[in-house]
Design a protein around this motif. Structure first.
Motif, PDB file in Angstrom:
ATOM      1  N   TRP A 176       0.826  -1.206   0.000  1.00  0.00           N
ATOM      2  CA  TRP A 176       0.000   0.000   0.000  1.00  0.00           C
ATOM      3  C   TRP A 176       0.860   1.256   0.000  1.00  0.00           C
ATOM      4  O   TRP A 176       0.535   2.247  -0.665  1.00  0.00           O
ATOM      5  N   GLY A 177       1.959   1.228   0.739  1.00  0.00           N
ATOM      6  CA  GLY A 177       2.864   2.370   0.757  1.00  0.00           C
ATOM      7  C   GLY A 177       3.483   2.628  -0.610  1.00  0.00           C
ATOM      8  O   GLY A 177       3.588   3.777  -1.053  1.00  0.00           O
ATOM      9  N   GLY A 196       2.832   5.939  -2.804  1.00  0.00           N
ATOM     10  CA  GLY A 196       3.978   6.748  -3.220  1.00  0.00           C
ATOM     11  C   GLY A 196       4.057   6.911  -4.729  1.00  0.00           C
ATOM     12  O   GLY A 196       4.290   8.009  -5.236  1.00  0.00           O
TER      13      GLY A 196
END
Length: 91
Positions: free
Chosen positions: A7-8, A12
């Motif tokens: 998810w990060g 990003g």
């Protein structure tokens, strides 16, 4: 932990793509880098995301099916072409 990292990374990369698109639309000095990021992100959006391994796919053709079909094809029994310099038989 892998879910958080995934998810990060998605967040990003999404922020990076939006930055490039907005910079292309607004900034007069936007260049090749922003264009490449925007085009690359758009290209990735065209990839299919609902993929499953071939073994689990419904209706998928088995591996090696075409090879078996070509090997099982009957060999032709047609006669060879006559050569242009061949003489004809008795008439």
């Amino acid at each position: 932990m892998a879910g958080i990292a995934r998810w990060g990374a998605a967040l990003g990369l999404g922020v990076l793509w939006w930055w490039a698109v907005l910079r292309l639309a607004v900034a007069p000095d936007a260049g090749v880098l922003e264009g490449a990021v925007a085009a690359g992100g758009w290209g990735l959006s065209l990839l299919p995301v609902h993929c499953v391994p071939k073994a689990r796919a419904v209706g998928a053709v088995a591996t090696g099916r075409w090879v078996r079909a070509w090997r099982a094809a009957p060999v032709t029994t047609a006669s060879p072409h006559h050569r242009s310099d061949a003489e004809s038989g008795p008439s």
